[in-house]
Design a protein around this motif. Structure first.
Motif, PDB file in Angstrom:
ATOM      1  N   ASP A   1      18.499  -0.994   6.887  1.00  0.00           N
ATOM      2  CA  ASP A   1      18.812  -1.854   5.754  1.00  0.00           C
ATOM      3  C   ASP A   1      17.527  -2.487   5.224  1.00  0.00           C
ATOM      4  O   ASP A   1      16.430  -2.222   5.728  1.00  0.00           O
ATOM      5  CB  ASP A   1      19.856  -2.914   6.144  1.00  0.00           C
ATOM      6  N   GLU A   2      17.686  -3.365   4.236  1.00  0.00           N
ATOM      7  CA  GLU A   2      16.505  -3.992   3.620  1.00  0.00           C
ATOM      8  C   GLU A   2      15.658  -4.733   4.659  1.00  0.00           C
ATOM      9  O   GLU A   2      14.437  -4.756   4.572  1.00  0.00           O
ATOM     10  CB  GLU A   2      16.935  -4.962   2.515  1.00  0.00           C
ATOM     11  N   ASP A   3      16.341  -5.337   5.639  1.00  0.00           N
ATOM     12  CA  ASP A   3      15.613  -6.141   6.628  1.00  0.00           C
ATOM     13  C   ASP A   3      14.727  -5.299   7.536  1.00  0.00           C
ATOM     14  O   ASP A   3      13.778  -5.800   8.124  1.00  0.00           O
ATOM     15  CB  ASP A   3      16.600  -6.912   7.520  1.00  0.00           C
ATOM     16  N   SER A   4      15.078  -4.032   7.678  1.00  0.00           N
ATOM     17  CA  SER A   4      14.278  -3.208   8.601  1.00  0.00           C
ATOM     18  C   SER A   4      13.274  -2.333   7.854  1.00  0.00           C
ATOM     19  O   SER A   4      12.617  -1.481   8.435  1.00  0.00           O
ATOM     20  CB  SER A   4      15.200  -2.328   9.449  1.00  0.00           C
ATOM     21  N   LYS A   5      13.167  -2.578   6.542  1.00  0.00           N
ATOM     22  CA  LYS A   5      12.274  -1.728   5.740  1.00  0.00           C
ATOM     23  C   LYS A   5      10.794  -1.971   6.089  1.00  0.00           C
ATOM     24  O   LYS A   5      10.351  -3.115   6.191  1.00  0.00           O
ATOM     25  CB  LYS A   5      12.493  -2.043   4.256  1.00  0.00           C
ATOM     26  N   VAL A   6      10.084  -0.889   6.306  1.00  0.00           N
ATOM     27  CA  VAL A   6       8.635  -0.979   6.581  1.00  0.00           C
ATOM     28  C   VAL A   6       7.912   0.055   5.719  1.00  0.00           C
ATOM     29  O   VAL A   6       8.547   0.938   5.133  1.00  0.00           O
ATOM     30  CB  VAL A   6       8.320  -0.729   8.076  1.00  0.00           C
ATOM     31  N   TYR A   7       6.601  -0.079   5.675  1.00  0.00           N
ATOM     32  CA  TYR A   7       5.811   0.821   4.828  1.00  0.00           C
ATOM     33  C   TYR A   7       4.720   1.512   5.637  1.00  0.00           C
ATOM     34  O   TYR A   7       4.167   0.926   6.573  1.00  0.00           O
ATOM     35  CB  TYR A   7       5.146   0.024   3.707  1.00  0.00           C
ATOM     36  N   LEU A   8       4.407   2.722   5.255  1.00  0.00           N
ATOM     37  CA  LEU A   8       3.215   3.373   5.810  1.00  0.00           C
ATOM     38  C   LEU A   8       2.026   2.822   5.047  1.00  0.00           C
ATOM     39  O   LEU A   8       2.072   2.745   3.811  1.00  0.00           O
ATOM     40  CB  LEU A   8       3.276   4.889   5.613  1.00  0.00           C
ATOM     41  N   ARG A   9       0.972   2.447   5.741  1.00  0.00           N
ATOM     42  CA  ARG A   9      -0.142   1.764   5.067  1.00  0.00           C
ATOM     43  C   ARG A   9      -0.764   2.643   3.975  1.00  0.00           C
ATOM     44  O   ARG A   9      -0.983   3.845   4.187  1.00  0.00           O
ATOM     45  CB  ARG A   9      -1.217   1.338   6.064  1.00  0.00           C
ATOM     46  N   PRO A  10      -1.054   2.031   2.812  1.00  0.00           N
ATOM     47  CA  PRO A  10      -1.734   2.792   1.759  1.00  0.00           C
ATOM     48  C   PRO A  10      -3.256   2.667   1.872  1.00  0.00           C
ATOM     49  O   PRO A  10      -3.984   3.285   1.106  1.00  0.00           O
ATOM     50  CB  PRO A  10      -1.247   2.111   0.476  1.00  0.00           C
ATOM     51  N   GLU A  11      -3.728   1.841   2.791  1.00  0.00           N
ATOM     52  CA  GLU A  11      -5.166   1.709   3.062  1.00  0.00           C
ATOM     53  C   GLU A  11      -5.301   1.143   4.462  1.00  0.00           C
ATOM     54  O   GLU A  11      -4.388   0.490   4.963  1.00  0.00           O
ATOM     55  CB  GLU A  11      -5.834   0.781   2.036  1.00  0.00           C
ATOM     56  N   THR A  12      -6.421   1.393   5.099  1.00  0.00           N
ATOM     57  CA  THR A  12      -6.580   0.906   6.472  1.00  0.00           C
ATOM     58  C   THR A  12      -7.042  -0.559   6.485  1.00  0.00           C
ATOM     59  O   THR A  12      -6.905  -1.250   7.479  1.00  0.00           O
ATOM     60  CB  THR A  12      -7.615   1.753   7.245  1.00  0.00           C
ATOM     61  N   ALA A  13      -7.569  -0.997   5.351  1.00  0.00           N
ATOM     62  CA  ALA A  13      -8.237  -2.303   5.289  1.00  0.00           C
ATOM     63  C   ALA A  13      -7.366  -3.479   5.736  1.00  0.00           C
ATOM     64  O   ALA A  13      -7.847  -4.364   6.454  1.00  0.00           O
ATOM     65  CB  ALA A  13      -8.720  -2.557   3.859  1.00  0.00           C
ATOM     66  N   GLN A  14      -6.099  -3.484   5.333  1.00  0.00           N
ATOM     67  CA  GLN A  14      -5.291  -4.688   5.605  1.00  0.00           C
ATOM     68  C   GLN A  14      -5.141  -4.957   7.098  1.00  0.00           C
ATOM     69  O   GLN A  14      -5.071  -6.100   7.527  1.00  0.00           O
ATOM     70  CB  GLN A  14      -3.923  -4.593   4.916  1.00  0.00           C
ATOM     71  N   GLY A  15      -5.089  -3.897   7.904  1.00  0.00           N
ATOM     72  CA  GLY A  15      -4.995  -4.074   9.356  1.00  0.00           C
ATOM     73  C   GLY A  15      -6.184  -4.877   9.881  1.00  0.00           C
ATOM     74  O   GLY A  15      -6.069  -5.633  10.848  1.00  0.00           O
ATOM     75  N   ILE A  16      -7.318  -4.695   9.231  1.00  0.00           N
ATOM     76  CA  ILE A  16      -8.527  -5.425   9.648  1.00  0.00           C
ATOM     77  C   ILE A  16      -8.367  -6.912   9.345  1.00  0.00           C
ATOM     78  O   ILE A  16      -8.654  -7.769  10.180  1.00  0.00           O
ATOM     79  CB  ILE A  16      -9.782  -4.855   8.945  1.00  0.00           C
ATOM     80  N   PHE A  17      -7.855  -7.229   8.157  1.00  0.00           N
ATOM     81  CA  PHE A  17      -7.687  -8.656   7.816  1.00  0.00           C
ATOM     82  C   PHE A  17      -6.701  -9.329   8.774  1.00  0.00           C
ATOM     83  O   PHE A  17      -6.874 -10.472   9.162  1.00  0.00           O
ATOM     84  CB  PHE A  17      -7.199  -8.820   6.376  1.00  0.00           C
ATOM     85  N   LEU A  18      -5.653  -8.582   9.170  1.00  0.00           N
ATOM     86  CA  LEU A  18      -4.652  -9.168  10.055  1.00  0.00           C
ATOM     87  C   LEU A  18      -5.231  -9.473  11.437  1.00  0.00           C
ATOM     88  O   LEU A  18      -4.758 -10.373  12.117  1.00  0.00           O
ATOM     89  CB  LEU A  18      -3.437  -8.241  10.209  1.00  0.00           C
TER      90      LEU A  18
END
Ligand code: ATP
Length: 514
Positions: A213-230
């Protein structure tokens, strides 16, 4: 050196397939648009380029302006992250539509809102065609376009209006590309100023967990950069880095590109090599210039000719709202030549990403500078390059054609990056030659990727290695048994040298620094 008829790009694609560099993904099912698999030689080449980047970024980073090595650490973050990540980064939001931009008027249109009309006119006995787009509807649309068509035809030197054909703008702009029809934007006066339709939410989605459902929706990353900020805070807290420092990451990214094309240049699954460099706000511009120069130098160091690289400085009015400076490092691709296309982007992203994640996660992402006695959110300079695009560069840059050689097509790739470093052959498969060649092979394979080949004529074996980009071929021949020497053939010059068996290792090691 005569050139074959077909385009460089189609020759590259067929060589890549024939020699096992790159295959279309799911080919036995007819392929899947935008997806490619790296074959036995391709995966070696890709890994070599990746390892070079990792070495030059993380293991042995460049020297900074003070002459000391920069501090850069590595990370391997998840492809799937908390969905809030992509809200904070701006990847999800109100941008889920197919859009086209007009370079002339700087307007952006929803592709499904604009209508299109194709107008034919005659000029010098030839029928030509103009595609006109409009954001208007109904009668207004036709009247406005008819007026505009007349004006344009007049401008083009006269002609006659012929029947029109209404199509969805998306189809039309795609078709226009193939048929070379000129397309004129809704508010533009000149043809060819519209970009291709682009989906503004390019992310692939999935569901994590049992319920879809909407609550379990996830995305495949479109760039690697955001993982670094996290992970920025964890890295500061658990390793000894402090600004200025970088975090580097290599990995897969996914974008549901509207029109994947040009082989592995624009695919839907690809690999990126990205580094976020965190620094004090006042140093941002300096590091931005540093990284542009450094990254251009690096592409040259892996074998790209200087004249094929270009720094495209994004004009101020086209910069993302958070960027204080962005340069694309462009390469003269076979399909853009004589022009250039993006290979890597270097962006000064200010403190935008950390501030966004701080706001969305309600976590403090400041850095406390004990020495300077202050607290700040670091600014970020990001060199973001495509590993997959880099492989295409190595293939395009390395491709050679020379009819006088046994294999007219061959690849000139730096020895250190070549998929196979050494071919080892017994001249004939008897008279004690295989034994010596096998012994040499068993020794050298511990250090280098080698291929032992005893099949067919020596010329054919050289040809096979040339196509694979193998820099050295060692042949054990009749003389070897007498004087303990072998021939080493150089791929680039096609000449041979006799080297004594006990000097082979040193000979190869010396050349491999290239
Ligand atoms: P483009 O304008 O070509 O779509 P971009 O500006 O969206 O690229 P970035 O988001 O800056 O690209 O990504 C950094 C790098 O990742 C690019 O320079 C490119 O080398 C690579 N890259 C981006 N999209 C793709 C893709 N669809 N296929 C292969 N490589 C890609």
């Amino acid at each position: 050196m005569s050139k074959p008829e077909t385009s460089l790009m189609s020759r590259l694609v067929s060589l890549a397939k024939r020699r096992g560099f790159v295959y279309p993904a799911s080919e036995i099912y007819g392929g899947l648009n935008g997806f490619w698999d790296f074959g036995p030689l391709g995966v070696l080449l890709k890994n070599n380029l990746r390892d070079r980047w990792w070495h030059d970024m993380v293991e042995c980073p460049p020297l900074g302006p003070d002459g000391k090595p920069l501090s850069i650490v590595g990370l391997d973050s998840s492809i799937i992250q908390h969905p809030r990540t992509w809200e904070a980064s701006g990847h999800v939001g109100g941008f889920a539509d197919l859009m086209v931009d007009c370079r002339e008027t700087q307007s952006r249109y929803r592709a499904d809102h604009i209508q299109c009309i194709e107008v034919f006119y005659e000029k010098a006995g030839e029928t030509k065609s103009l595609g006109l787009l409009s954001a208007m509807e109904g009668d207004e649309f036709e009247a406005a376009l008819a007026k505009k068509a007349k004006r344009l035809i007049q401008k083009a030197g006269g002609g006659e209006l012929m029947p029109v054909d209404l199509k969805a703008a998306v189809l039309f702009t795609n078709m226009a590309k193939d048929q070379q029809v000129l397309v004129i934007g809704p508010d533009a006066e000149t043809a060819g100023t519209l970009t291709e339709p682009r989906m503004f939410n390019l992310m692939f989605s999935s569901h994590a967990g049992v319920f879809q459902d909407e609550d379990s929706k996830v995305y495949l990353r479109p760039e690697t950069a955001q993982g670094i900020f996290l992970q920025y805070k964890n890295i500061i807290d658990t390793s000894r880095v402090k600004p200025p420092f970088g975090v580097a990451q290599v990995g897969k990214s996914f974008r549901n590109e509207v029109t994947p094309r040009n082989f592995i240049f624009r695919s839907r699954e690809f690999e990126q090599m990205e580094m976020e460099f965190f620094c004090a706000p006042e140093d941002g511009m300096m590091w931005y210039e540093f990284w542009v120069a450094e990254r251009m130098r690096w592409w040259e160091s892996v074998g790209c000719r200087k004249e094929n690289l270009y720094r495209h400085i994004i004009p101020e009015d086209e910069l993302s709202h958070y960027s204080k400076g962005t340069s694309d490092i462009e390469y003269r691709w076979p399909f853009t030549t004589p022009n250039f296309g993006e290979l890597e982007g270097v962006a000064y992203r200010t403190d935008y990403d950390l501030k966004q994640h701080s706001e969305f996660s309600k976590q403090t992402l400041d850095y406390i500078d004990q020495e300077g006695g202050r607290r700040y959110v670091p600014h970020v300079v990001e060199p973001a390059s495509g590993l997959t695009r880099g492989v295409l560069l190595l293939l395009a840059e390395g491709y050679q054609y020379d009819e006088s050689r046994a294999s007219p097509e061959w690849l000139k790739i730096k020895p250190s990056l070549a998929p196979i470093k050494i071919g080892i052959f017994p001249l004939v498969n008897k008279d004690g030659m295989p034994e010596v060649a096998e012994k040499l092979y068993m020794d050298l394979r511990r250090t280098y990727t080698c291929q032992y080949d005893a099949k067919q004529s020596i010329g054919k074996r050289y040809a096979r290695m040339d196509e694979a980009g193998t820099p050295f071929c060692i042949t054990v021949d009749g003389d070897t048994l007498k004087d303990q020497t072998v021939t080493i053939r150089n791929r680039d010059t096609a000449t041979q040298e006799r080297v004594s068996l006990d000097k082979v290792r040193a000979y190869i090691a010396e050349k491999m620094v290239e």
